[in-house]
Design an enzyme around this catalytic site. Structure first.
Site, PDB file in Angstrom:
ATOM      1  N   ASP A 161       0.849  -1.206   0.000  1.00  0.00           N
ATOM      2  CA  ASP A 161       0.000   0.000   0.000  1.00  0.00           C
ATOM      3  C   ASP A 161       0.883   1.254   0.000  1.00  0.00           C
ATOM      4  O   ASP A 161       0.593   2.229  -0.697  1.00  0.00           O
ATOM      5  CB  ASP A 161      -0.915  -0.013   1.233  1.00  0.00           C
ATOM      6  N   HIS A 189      -4.585  -3.365   6.831  1.00  0.00           N
ATOM      7  CA  HIS A 189      -4.414  -3.623   5.391  1.00  0.00           C
ATOM      8  C   HIS A 189      -5.757  -4.118   4.861  1.00  0.00           C
ATOM      9  O   HIS A 189      -5.996  -5.310   4.713  1.00  0.00           O
ATOM     10  CB  HIS A 189      -3.320  -4.667   5.153  1.00  0.00           C
TER      11      HIS A 189
HETATM   12  P1  NAX Z   1      -2.300 -18.216  -4.004  1.00  0.00           P
HETATM   13  O1  NAX Z   1      -3.670 -18.807  -3.773  1.00  0.00           O
HETATM   14  O2  NAX Z   1      -1.764 -18.146  -5.382  1.00  0.00           O
HETATM   15  O3  NAX Z   1      -1.251 -19.040  -3.123  1.00  0.00           O
HETATM   16  C1  NAX Z   1      -1.436 -19.346  -1.785  1.00  0.00           C
HETATM   17  C2  NAX Z   1      -0.635 -20.596  -1.499  1.00  0.00           C
HETATM   18  O4  NAX Z   1      -0.664 -20.807  -0.084  1.00  0.00           O
HETATM   19  C3  NAX Z   1      -1.210 -21.860  -2.142  1.00  0.00           C
HETATM   20  O5  NAX Z   1      -0.177 -22.515  -2.865  1.00  0.00           O
HETATM   21  C4  NAX Z   1      -1.680 -22.689  -0.959  1.00  0.00           C
HETATM   22  O6  NAX Z   1      -1.538 -24.079  -1.189  1.00  0.00           O
HETATM   23  C5  NAX Z   1      -0.754 -22.194   0.142  1.00  0.00           C
HETATM   24  N1  NAX Z   1      -1.237 -22.409   1.509  1.00  0.00           N
HETATM   25  C6  NAX Z   1      -2.506 -22.314   1.961  1.00  0.00           C
HETATM   26  N2  NAX Z   1      -2.542 -22.626   3.284  1.00  0.00           N
HETATM   27  C7  NAX Z   1      -1.264 -22.872   3.646  1.00  0.00           C
HETATM   28  C8  NAX Z   1      -0.671 -23.277   4.878  1.00  0.00           C
HETATM   29  N3  NAX Z   1      -1.396 -23.493   5.978  1.00  0.00           N
HETATM   30  N4  NAX Z   1       0.668 -23.473   4.913  1.00  0.00           N
HETATM   31  C9  NAX Z   1       1.415 -23.298   3.803  1.00  0.00           C
HETATM   32  N5  NAX Z   1       0.894 -22.950   2.598  1.00  0.00           N
HETATM   33  C10 NAX Z   1      -0.427 -22.739   2.533  1.00  0.00           C
HETATM   34  O7  NAX Z   1      -2.338 -16.786  -3.296  1.00  0.00           O
HETATM   35  P2  NAX Z   1      -1.321 -15.574  -3.514  1.00  0.00           P
HETATM   36  O8  NAX Z   1      -1.761 -14.749  -4.666  1.00  0.00           O
HETATM   37  O9  NAX Z   1       0.068 -16.073  -3.497  1.00  0.00           O
HETATM   38  O10 NAX Z   1      -1.627 -14.692  -2.196  1.00  0.00           O
HETATM   39  C11 NAX Z   1      -1.243 -15.153  -0.920  1.00  0.00           C
HETATM   40  C12 NAX Z   1      -1.848 -14.264   0.160  1.00  0.00           C
HETATM   41  O11 NAX Z   1      -1.340 -12.928   0.077  1.00  0.00           O
HETATM   42  C13 NAX Z   1      -3.374 -14.108   0.091  1.00  0.00           C
HETATM   43  O12 NAX Z   1      -3.903 -14.229   1.404  1.00  0.00           O
HETATM   44  C14 NAX Z   1      -3.551 -12.691  -0.399  1.00  0.00           C
HETATM   45  O13 NAX Z   1      -4.793 -12.125  -0.001  1.00  0.00           O
HETATM   46  C15 NAX Z   1      -2.395 -12.016   0.297  1.00  0.00           C
HETATM   47  N6  NAX Z   1      -1.991 -10.684  -0.197  1.00  0.00           N
HETATM   48  C16 NAX Z   1      -1.568  -9.794   0.722  1.00  0.00           C
HETATM   49  C17 NAX Z   1      -1.094  -8.546   0.364  1.00  0.00           C
HETATM   50  C18 NAX Z   1      -0.614  -7.578   1.387  1.00  0.00           C
HETATM   51  O14 NAX Z   1      -0.316  -6.450   0.988  1.00  0.00           O
HETATM   52  N7  NAX Z   1      -0.524  -7.901   2.672  1.00  0.00           N
HETATM   53  C19 NAX Z   1      -1.091  -8.116  -1.070  1.00  0.00           C
HETATM   54  C20 NAX Z   1      -1.154  -9.263  -2.025  1.00  0.00           C
HETATM   55  C21 NAX Z   1      -2.086 -10.366  -1.622  1.00  0.00           C
HETATM   56  O15 NAX Z   1      -3.408  -9.954  -1.834  1.00  0.00           O
END
Ligand code: NAX
Length: 353
Positions: A161, A189
């Site tokens: 952000d 956030h």
């Molecule tokens: P993806 O769905 O592409 O990847 C998430 C991965 O996490 C998957 O491979 C899944 O198998 C794995 N996973 C789920 N539970 C798990 C666990 N208990 N232990 C280990 N791995 C696990 O999502 P992606 O686009 O990579 O986003 C990841 C996260 O970042 C989401 O929650 C998203 O909302 C968040 N974000 C946060 C941002 C921020 O500024 N704080 C910005 C970007 C993003 O939106």
């Protein structure tokens, strides 16, 4: 010449979109410098293991000089073993029909056990960055399950952000991003976040600095007031940038590469220190600016000697204060919800722990 000690970095959700954008940059030296070897430990759930394993093969094929090793596991105790830095990216996404409470409960089941595994297995100096949403409250839950790790070693990512705000301002003023400083993201956030330019500066000729409000007022040239530009254009654009990118790219995942870049910036500055401008990070509140103790809220922060310090002594105006109060109320509500679900103890963090 002695070889530098490797840094062990654990990345959860390593098989996901952000993981794919992040791991190659860490391995190439963008986080700690190319002279520091990195051991990568990729932690996934069983459903994501194949994707993470494929990424690990590609990491080997890059032949990065700074990549000491890469390991993939679905066992949290192995994944966090000896971690100096833990990037908690993987989380449960909001499914169809899920309410905020359902999302918090689902993620409590992820971040509580991960906090406990960090407590038991990570290195004594571990620093944790939570990226997975809802990032602030996930960080609170993880910290609550790691009683032996000082709470200030847990942080939540609002750097994306912050970077989005810098980019919007640089484009509006037609100056380089590096010429802008002291912008702030306050609060959660989420859509309630508070991008604040009131203490910012923009670099002028020969090292001079002008206040951002003045420079923006001039750049708007009477087309609209600064107040209405901030409320109607700047703040919503920063807060909803993820949705804008989804709409333009036509992809279901927003902003993986910029999220990865923000995670790199956050950890880089945490470890190496900030320069003359502060940055923004979600950190455990010490009560500064009226944010209740223990909430993980975004503040203007400097990093000194490897620790975040909240910039003190600022006086946000009435409009910004009202927005901060609304965003912080949302965080307090989230804390109440996770306490009522038994995911943290009621009163956690209110006395400094
Ligand atoms: P993806 O769905 O592409 O990847 C998430 C991965 O996490 C998957 O491979 C899944 O198998 C794995 N996973 C789920 N539970 C798990 C666990 N208990 N232990 C280990 N791995 C696990 O999502 P992606 O686009 O990579 O986003 C990841 C996260 O970042 C989401 O929650 C998203 O909302 C968040 N974000 C946060 C941002 C921020 O500024 N704080 C910005 C970007 C993003 O939106």
């Amino acid at each position: 010449m002695s070889t530098p000690t490797p840094v062990t970095v654990t990345v959860t959700g390593a098989g996901g979109q952000i993981g794919y954008a992040l791991l190659f940059r860490i391995a190439s030296g963008a986080m700690f410098g190319p002279g520091t070897p990195v051991r990568l430990q990729l932690l996934e759930i069983p459903a994501g293991m194949k994707s993470a394993e494929g990424t690990a093969l590609e990491l080997q094929d890059c032949a990065f000089g700074s990549l000491a090793s890469v390991e993939v596991t679905s066992d949290p105790s192995r994944g966090f073993e000896g971690a100096n830095v833990a990037l908690l990216v993987g989380s449960r996404p909001r499914g169809a029909g899920m309410e905020r409470g359902d999302l918090l409960a689902a993620n409590g089941a992820v971040f509580g056990p991960q906090g406990a595994a960090i407590n038991a297995h990570a290195a004594k100096d571990v620093r944790v960055l939570v990226v997975g949403n809802p990032a602030n409250t996930n960080a609170l839950i993880a910290a609550a399950h790691a009683p032996d790790v000082p709470p200030e070693r847990f942080s939540a990512m609002t750097r994306l952000d912050h970077n989005r705000a810098l980019a919007q301002l640089a484009r509006t003023l037609d100056v380089p991003v590096a010429g802008i400083g002291n912008v702030i993201i306050w609060g959660n956030h989420s859509a309630s976040q508070v991008p604040d330019i009131s203490h910012g500066w923009v670099q002028g000729p020969e090292g001079t600095r002008r206040p951002l409000p003045q420079a923006l007022t001039e750049a708007l040239g009477g087309t609209c007031s600064l107040e209405s530009w901030l409320a109607e254009t700047f703040i919503p654009r920063v807060a909803k940038r993820g949705a804008e990118i989804i709409a333009v790219r036509g992809s279901s995942s927003a902003a993986s590469a910029s999220a990865a870049a923000a995670a790199i910036d956050h950890v880089h500055d945490w470890v190496s220190g900030t320069t003359d401008s502060w940055t923004s990070a979600g950190v455990v509140s010490d009560g500064s600016y009226g944010v209740p103790r223990g909430l993980v809220s975004s503040f203007p922060v400097h990093s000194r000697d490897g620790a975040w310090q909240i910039q003190q002594g600022l006086e946000p105006g009435a409009e910004v204060r009202a927005r901060i109060s609304a965003s912080v109320s949302e965080l307090a509500e989230e804390r109440e919800m996770v306490a009522s679900m038994g995911l943290i103890e009621r009163g956690h963090g209110r006395t400094g722990r």
